[in-house]
Design a protein around this motif. Structure first.
Motif, short mmCIF file in Angstrom:
data_model
loop_
_atom_site.label_atom_id
_atom_site.label_comp_id
_atom_site.label_asym_id
_atom_site.label_seq_id
_atom_site.Cartn_x
_atom_site.Cartn_y
_atom_site.Cartn_z
N ASP A 117 0.91 -1.22 0.09
CA ASP A 117 0.09 -0.15 0.01
C ASP A 117 0.98 1.31 0.01
O ASP A 117 0.41 2.39 -0.79
N GLN A 118 1.79 1.22 0.87
CA GLN A 118 2.83 2.44 0.75
C GLN A 118 3.50 2.63 -0.23
O GLN A 118 3.68 3.82 -0.67
N ALA B 53 1.08 4.14 -2.64
CA ALA B 53 0.62 5.66 -2.27
C ALA B 53 1.88 6.62 -2.65
O ALA B 53 1.54 7.66 -2.63
N ASP B 54 3.00 6.06 -2.59
CA ASP B 54 4.20 7.08 -2.87
C ASP B 54 4.21 7.27 -4.24
O ASP B 54 5.11 8.19 -4.24
N PRO C 84 -8.00 2.68 3.40
CA PRO C 84 -7.01 3.64 3.76
C PRO C 84 -6.19 4.10 2.81
O PRO C 84 -5.81 5.17 2.44
N LEU C 85 -5.85 3.09 1.95
CA LEU C 85 -4.80 3.27 0.69
C LEU C 85 -5.64 4.25 -0.32
O LEU C 85 -5.09 5.28 -1.09
N LYS D 243 -5.64 7.79 0.55
CA LYS D 243 -4.18 8.47 0.40
C LYS D 243 -4.16 8.56 -1.25
O LYS D 243 -3.58 9.60 -1.63
N CYS D 244 -4.49 7.81 -1.92
CA CYS D 244 -4.35 7.96 -3.48
C CYS D 244 -5.32 9.12 -4.03
O CYS D 244 -4.96 9.81 -4.87
N GLU E 191 -6.34 11.73 -2.25
CA GLU E 191 -5.97 12.95 -1.69
C GLU E 191 -4.57 13.37 -2.82
O GLU E 191 -4.47 14.48 -2.90
N ALA E 192 -3.75 12.38 -3.10
CA ALA E 192 -2.74 12.64 -4.25
C ALA E 192 -3.28 12.99 -5.60
O ALA E 192 -2.42 13.25 -6.35
#
Length: 148
Positions: free
Chosen positions: A56-57, A60-61, A75-76, A79-80, A82-83
């Motif tokens: 996931d990280q 997301a990065d 949760p992933l 984050k995505c 939001e990006a």
């Protein structure tokens, strides 16, 4: 534009490869092992170290505006989104800025209910042909929207 797949327990990897290849997109299939690499030159199989949320990280990065992320991990997905990436669940449901808050709250509520009743079994629905069809249609629309 790239497609990122949270591949652990993902039932639609072949569909992602089919749509991504049709559009000439780079596809990242990310997991912590156990997958047979694709022979498709557009597909990178990324094996991350064992550990909670490492795949996931990794996604997301990297995911951002113009990308599409395929995941059932809420949760992933948050984050995505939001990006700036578009996010689809395996059944074709789009997760967006408009609905991710409610989806996160529901996820947390269900986790609390499961923790309160350790004998509670199942609850999840099986993956159907209709889900697969909905996913293909949603991915096609997401790819066209991101590239257009």
């Amino acid at each position: 534009m790239s497609i990122y797949v949270d591949a652990d327990a993902c039932p639609v990897k072949a569909e992602v490869e089919k749509v991504g290849t049709r559009h000439g997109l780079h596809i990242f299939i990310v997991s912590n092992g156990g997958l047979r690499p694709s022979q498709n030159p557009l597909v990178d199989t990324v094996i991350v170290p064992e550990g909670p949320d490492v795949a996931d990280q990794w996604i997301a990065d990297r995911a951002g505006p113009g990308d599409v992320v395929i995941t059932g991990d809420i949760p992933l997905a948050a984050k995505c989104i939001e990006a700036g990436a578009q996010v689809l669940k395996h059944n074709g449901e789009a997760l967006t800025e408009r609905n991710i808050g409610q989806v996160l709250a529901t996820r947390d509520l269900m986790a609390d209910l499961r923790a309160a009743d350790p004998f509670r079994q199942g609850g999840g629905k099986g993956f159907t042909k209709a889900d697969r069809s909905r996913f293909l249609d949603a991915l096609e629309r997401a790819v066209r929207a991101a590239s257009g």
